[in-house]
Structures are given as C-alpha cells and as structure tokens.
Design a protein around this motif. Structure first.
Motif, PDB file in Angstrom:
ATOM      1  N   GLY A   1       0.882   3.169   3.066  1.00 29.62           N
ATOM      2  CA  GLY A   1       0.586   3.423   1.670  1.00 29.62           C
ATOM      3  C   GLY A   1       1.354   2.543   0.717  1.00 29.62           C
ATOM      4  O   GLY A   1       2.094   1.634   1.120  1.00 29.62           O
ATOM      5  N   GLN A   2       1.181   2.819  -0.564  1.00 32.46           N
ATOM      6  CA  GLN A   2       1.834   2.048  -1.600  1.00 32.46           C
ATOM      7  C   GLN A   2       2.005   2.891  -2.859  1.00 32.46           C
ATOM      8  O   GLN A   2       1.311   3.886  -3.064  1.00 32.46           O
ATOM      9  CB  GLN A   2       1.015   0.801  -1.937  1.00 32.46           C
ATOM     10  N   VAL A   3       2.967   2.473  -3.704  1.00 28.34           N
ATOM     11  CA  VAL A   3       3.164   3.080  -5.009  1.00 28.34           C
ATOM     12  C   VAL A   3       2.516   2.174  -6.046  1.00 28.34           C
ATOM     13  O   VAL A   3       2.698   0.949  -6.010  1.00 28.34           O
ATOM     14  CB  VAL A   3       4.653   3.254  -5.343  1.00 28.34           C
TER      15      VAL A   3
ATOM     16  N   GLY B   1      -3.125  -2.266  -0.147  1.00 34.87           N
ATOM     17  CA  GLY B   1      -3.692  -3.342  -0.939  1.00 34.87           C
ATOM     18  C   GLY B   1      -3.976  -4.561  -0.075  1.00 34.87           C
ATOM     19  O   GLY B   1      -3.780  -4.542   1.143  1.00 34.87           O
ATOM     20  N   GLU B   2      -4.456  -5.609  -0.695  1.00 35.11           N
ATOM     21  CA  GLU B   2      -4.782  -6.844   0.028  1.00 35.11           C
ATOM     22  C   GLU B   2      -3.804  -7.954  -0.336  1.00 35.11           C
ATOM     23  O   GLU B   2      -3.553  -8.204  -1.512  1.00 35.11           O
ATOM     24  CB  GLU B   2      -6.200  -7.292  -0.296  1.00 35.11           C
ATOM     25  N   ALA B   3      -3.253  -8.596   0.692  1.00 35.65           N
ATOM     26  CA  ALA B   3      -2.427  -9.779   0.475  1.00 35.65           C
ATOM     27  C   ALA B   3      -3.328 -10.965   0.143  1.00 35.65           C
ATOM     28  O   ALA B   3      -3.024 -11.780  -0.725  1.00 35.65           O
ATOM     29  CB  ALA B   3      -1.593 -10.076   1.717  1.00 35.65           C
ATOM     30  N   PHE B   4      -4.454 -11.039   0.852  1.00 39.10           N
ATOM     31  CA  PHE B   4      -5.510 -12.014   0.641  1.00 39.10           C
ATOM     32  C   PHE B   4      -6.827 -11.286   0.868  1.00 39.10           C
ATOM     33  O   PHE B   4      -6.839 -10.223   1.488  1.00 39.10           O
ATOM     34  CB  PHE B   4      -5.382 -13.209   1.611  1.00 39.10           C
TER      35      PHE B   4
ATOM     36  N   ALA C   1      -7.409  -0.864  -7.974  1.00 41.47           N
ATOM     37  CA  ALA C   1      -6.307  -0.854  -8.939  1.00 41.47           C
ATOM     38  C   ALA C   1      -5.118  -1.656  -8.425  1.00 41.47           C
ATOM     39  O   ALA C   1      -4.819  -1.657  -7.227  1.00 41.47           O
ATOM     40  CB  ALA C   1      -5.899   0.587  -9.212  1.00 41.47           C
ATOM     41  N   LYS C   2      -4.438  -2.314  -9.337  1.00 48.69           N
ATOM     42  CA  LYS C   2      -3.215  -3.054  -9.033  1.00 48.69           C
ATOM     43  C   LYS C   2      -2.139  -2.673 -10.039  1.00 48.69           C
ATOM     44  O   LYS C   2      -2.427  -2.358 -11.188  1.00 48.69           O
ATOM     45  CB  LYS C   2      -3.468  -4.565  -9.093  1.00 48.69           C
TER      46      LYS C   2
END
Length: 217
Positions: free
Chosen positions: A92-94, A75-78, A21-22
């Motif tokens: 982590g991330q929101v 997530g992935e930057a690349f 998911a993004k």
C-alpha cells in the motif's frame, strides 16, 4: 451478457489509469484563500494478494467511470510497472490529496489482477462521506482490502474474495507523511471515516476471463 459487460467495464477502468490519484508536491503549503484543503489517506491490501493484485478505491464518483478519482493500493513507477509498498505488513501507500472545499465521498472499490480476474461489490456499499475545509489538512484513515485465499479448479492457491475495511493507522501513516512533508508536523487533524468493515448488502461479484480457471472457495 453480464460477463461481457463486466469485462468491458474492466477494460475501461484500465484505460482510465491516468485518473489515478497522486500525492501533492512536497513543497505544498496550506492556503485558505485557494478554496482547497488537504486530506491524508492510506490505501492497502494484504500481502497474500501479492504485488500482482491491485486494489482500487473510487472517490467522488458522480457520472460513471469518467468522473471519479481512483486511489490505488500500489502506484506506478512507470506505465505498467508498480511501485514497491510503503508498508512492511501489507502492500500500500499513503496519499496526500488536494481537494476542493466541501463534501466528498468514497464510493466503491475493486480488486484486480493483470491476468483478468477481478472482485467487486455486487452492489456499491453506502458511501463514506467526509468534508474538506479550505486551508486545512486532515487524516481520514486507512482503506484496507482483506484478501481471502482459496483453491481454483486445478488446486492452486488464489485470491477467492476481498473485504474492505476502514482502519485507524494514524501512527504509521502520519509519521510517513511528516517525513515527506515536514511543514505539516504536528498540524494534521484527525477526522476518521467510519471505522470497521465497509460491507455491501449483496456480497461480492467475482469475474474471470474464460481463458482462466474459475475460483472456488
């Protein structure tokens, strides 16, 4: 045989990385006529797990691995290169996700290292259900993986186990969202998933490739 199945499943999950998911675009607007709504949810794992460990939470899993959405703690930057953490106390991330109106659920989780080691619930826990309302934006909470360290056969400190829980991190998470999406300032409603440990009845399964040392508590 069971180990071969677990290894195969792990490879399949990696091949499905494009299903991660993004967050929606920054200029997104709420539209009740679209039949969709927005949910805010953060995913994270303890810093003891390092950036080499990635947690994954599975949402709306219906027909196996090919029909689900994956929420990754990093997530992935690349391709193959993870992003930095948005949080100071954990990795982590929101995420701000656009979903069809109606019922949805968080169904399971996984913690894995690139070296081939993974931790999964032996039996999927009870799903965490929530409902999306068209034209609305709501905060569901923080899905967090608590990491337990242990020693492997040669005495090195490694991740021995993981335990998911749902936390209310609205102050941190909503502040980050409103900074990126100022159009939603003071308009995010709170609809938390059930707070506390998200436990499976039979504990967890730990799998590691025979090329690596087994983990012991």
């Amino acid at each position: 045989m069971k180990r071969l199945v677990k290894l195969f499943m792990g490879v399949v999950v990696l091949l499905l990385a494009g299903c991660a998911a993004k967050s929606v675009q920054r200029n997104v607007v709420l539209d009740s006529s679209s039949g969709k709504g927005l949910v805010v949810i953060s995913v994270s794992h303890d810093r003891v797990g390092s950036r080499g460990m990635v947690g994954t939470f599975y949402m709306d899993r219906k027909n196996g691995l090919s029909d689900m959405t994956m929420l990754r703690t990093l997530g992935e930057a690349f391709p193959g290169v993870v992003k930095g953490s948005q949080f100071k106390d954990s990795y982590g991330q929101v995420l701000v996700l656009e979903l069809a109106a109606g019922k949805h659920s968080m169904d399971s989780w996984r913690a894995a290292r690139q070296a081939g080691y993974e931790i999964t619930p032996s039996v999927d826990p009870s799903p965490l259900e929530f409902e999306v309302v068209a034209g609305s934006i709501q905060y569901l909470g923080n899905l967090h993986l608590n990491m337990e360290s242990g020693k492997n056969a040669v005495g090195l400190t490694v991740i021995a186990d993981a335990y998911p829980e749902v936390r209310d991190m609205r102050a941190r998470d909503i502040a980050l969202v409103e900074k990126i999406y100022p159009q939603f300032k003071d308009s995010i409603s709170i609809n938390l998933l059930p707070l506390g440990p998200w436990s499976a009845e039979r504990g967890n399964t730990r799998f590691i490739s025979p090329l690596f040392y087994p983990v012991t508590k």
